[in-house]
Scaffold this motif. Structure first.
Motif, short mmCIF file in Angstrom:
data_model
loop_
_atom_site.label_atom_id
_atom_site.label_comp_id
_atom_site.label_asym_id
_atom_site.label_seq_id
_atom_site.Cartn_x
_atom_site.Cartn_y
_atom_site.Cartn_z
N ASP A 107 11.51 -67.97 -68.04
CA ASP A 107 12.20 -66.58 -68.10
C ASP A 107 13.77 -66.30 -68.94
OD1 ASP A 107 9.93 -65.79 -66.94
OD2 ASP A 107 10.79 -66.39 -65.16
N HIS A 108 13.78 -65.43 -69.60
CA HIS A 108 15.63 -65.31 -69.88
C HIS A 108 16.16 -66.40 -71.11
CE1 HIS A 108 15.24 -63.01 -66.49
NE2 HIS A 108 15.61 -63.56 -65.50
N VAL A 109 14.97 -67.24 -71.68
CA VAL A 109 15.08 -67.70 -73.00
C VAL A 109 14.79 -67.02 -73.91
CG1 VAL A 109 14.70 -70.20 -74.47
CG2 VAL A 109 14.90 -70.03 -71.60
N GLN A 110 16.06 -67.08 -75.16
CA GLN A 110 15.49 -66.20 -76.37
C GLN A 110 16.03 -67.57 -77.63
OE1 GLN A 110 15.38 -62.64 -76.31
NE2 GLN A 110 15.00 -63.32 -73.64
N VAL A 111 15.16 -66.94 -78.50
CA VAL A 111 15.42 -67.56 -79.77
C VAL A 111 16.38 -67.07 -80.78
CG1 VAL A 111 15.10 -67.92 -82.11
CG2 VAL A 111 13.17 -67.71 -79.95
N LYS A 112 18.07 -68.04 -80.75
CA LYS A 112 19.30 -67.46 -80.93
C LYS A 112 19.46 -67.89 -82.28
CE LYS A 112 23.01 -70.25 -80.89
NZ LYS A 112 24.03 -70.96 -79.63
N ASP A 113 18.71 -68.73 -83.10
CA ASP A 113 18.60 -69.01 -84.57
C ASP A 113 17.74 -70.08 -85.06
OD1 ASP A 113 20.00 -69.33 -87.02
OD2 ASP A 113 21.06 -70.80 -86.59
N ALA A 114 17.21 -70.36 -86.32
CA ALA A 114 16.74 -71.23 -86.99
C ALA A 114 16.78 -71.77 -88.47
CB ALA A 114 15.30 -70.78 -87.10
N SER A 115 16.42 -73.08 -88.65
CA SER A 115 17.27 -73.86 -89.97
C SER A 115 16.23 -74.66 -90.31
CB SER A 115 18.62 -74.24 -89.46
OG SER A 115 19.25 -75.13 -88.75
N LEU A 116 16.25 -74.89 -91.26
CA LEU A 116 15.61 -75.65 -91.75
C LEU A 116 16.46 -76.90 -93.98
CD1 LEU A 116 12.26 -76.69 -92.85
CD2 LEU A 116 12.26 -75.20 -95.32
N GLU A 117 16.05 -78.43 -92.45
CA GLU A 117 17.18 -78.68 -93.52
C GLU A 117 16.94 -80.16 -93.63
OE1 GLU A 117 20.70 -80.27 -91.22
OE2 GLU A 117 20.59 -78.00 -90.53
N ASN A 118 16.59 -80.57 -94.47
CA ASN A 118 16.06 -82.27 -94.73
C ASN A 118 14.54 -82.33 -93.88
OD1 ASN A 118 18.50 -82.73 -95.82
ND2 ASN A 118 19.38 -83.52 -94.25
N GLY A 119 13.62 -81.29 -94.22
CA GLY A 119 12.43 -81.46 -93.87
C GLY A 119 12.50 -81.33 -92.11
N LEU A 120 13.33 -80.74 -91.41
CA LEU A 120 13.12 -80.40 -89.99
C LEU A 120 13.31 -79.12 -89.87
CD1 LEU A 120 14.59 -83.29 -88.23
CD2 LEU A 120 12.36 -83.17 -88.39
N LEU A 121 12.79 -78.91 -89.44
CA LEU A 121 13.32 -77.00 -88.77
C LEU A 121 13.12 -77.17 -87.09
CD1 LEU A 121 11.91 -73.79 -88.72
CD2 LEU A 121 10.11 -73.95 -88.49
N HIS A 122 14.61 -76.61 -87.29
CA HIS A 122 15.50 -76.90 -86.46
C HIS A 122 15.21 -74.92 -85.81
CE1 HIS A 122 16.83 -80.68 -86.73
NE2 HIS A 122 17.28 -80.06 -87.79
N VAL A 123 15.06 -75.20 -84.05
CA VAL A 123 14.36 -73.71 -83.15
C VAL A 123 15.92 -74.09 -81.96
CG1 VAL A 123 13.69 -71.63 -82.41
CG2 VAL A 123 12.20 -73.40 -83.96
N ASP A 124 17.08 -72.67 -82.48
CA ASP A 124 18.13 -73.30 -81.34
C ASP A 124 17.43 -72.21 -80.26
OD1 ASP A 124 19.43 -75.32 -82.41
OD2 ASP A 124 20.44 -74.06 -83.91
N LEU A 125 17.52 -72.56 -79.17
CA LEU A 125 17.65 -71.74 -78.05
C LEU A 125 19.04 -71.11 -77.20
CD1 LEU A 125 13.62 -73.05 -77.29
CD2 LEU A 125 14.08 -70.97 -78.64
N VAL A 126 18.32 -70.26 -76.44
CA VAL A 126 19.91 -70.01 -75.02
C VAL A 126 19.39 -69.83 -74.04
CG1 VAL A 126 20.44 -67.92 -76.15
CG2 VAL A 126 22.00 -69.42 -74.47
#
Length: 153
Positions: A107-126
């Protein structure tokens, strides 16, 4: 099979241990259990990052969707990538199959950002807890209690 011992996190996050349990649960529908590999990191007190190894996938071939408390990451390769240069693949060691990873979010966790670099997809949550749900301190007024006792006597 990989297993992670999240017990230390449970000890330090009383009342929030459900977050780690939900992040750890991944339901695989059609892909193999280990594809694509991923990491879940804690980057701050209320910040998390999911990193998924998506080598060989371009940005348009990836999609990230959140619905209610579910985060879905999908990857689908477009039709024959080699049609442009008329080459023939003799050995395919880089996986190019479609995948879908589903993460249950607390609960209350939101996706803040996503980025693709060097073959890795980073999804930042807050984790953004609403002000009404945050703990608040209640002052103790011992003078008022003493007055009530003296009035009753």
């Amino acid at each position: 099979m990989r297993t992670f011992d999240l017990t230390p996190f449970y000890r330090s996050t009383i009342g929030f241990d459900r977050l780690f349990s939900l992040l750890d649960q991944v339901s695989d529908s059609s892909s193999s259990p280990g594809y694509p590999p991923y990491n879940i990191e804690r980057t701050g007190e209320n910040a998390y990052r999911i990193s998924v190894a998506v080598s060989g996938f371009a940005e348009p071939e990836l999609s990230i969707v959140t619905k209610e408390n579910t985060l879905t990451i999908k990857g689908e390769k477009t039709a024959n990538e080699n049609a442009q240069d008329q080459s023939e693949v003799l050995y395919r060691g880089i996986a190019a199959r479609a995948f879908e990873r589903v993460f249950q979010l607390a609960d209350h966790v939101q996706v803040k950002d996503a980025s693709l670099e060097n073959g890795l997809l980073h999804v930042d949550l807050v984790r953004e807890i609403p002000e009404a749900k945050k703990p608040r301190s209640i002052p103790i007024n011992s003078k008022a209690i003493a007055e009530k006792v003296s009035v009753a006597a």
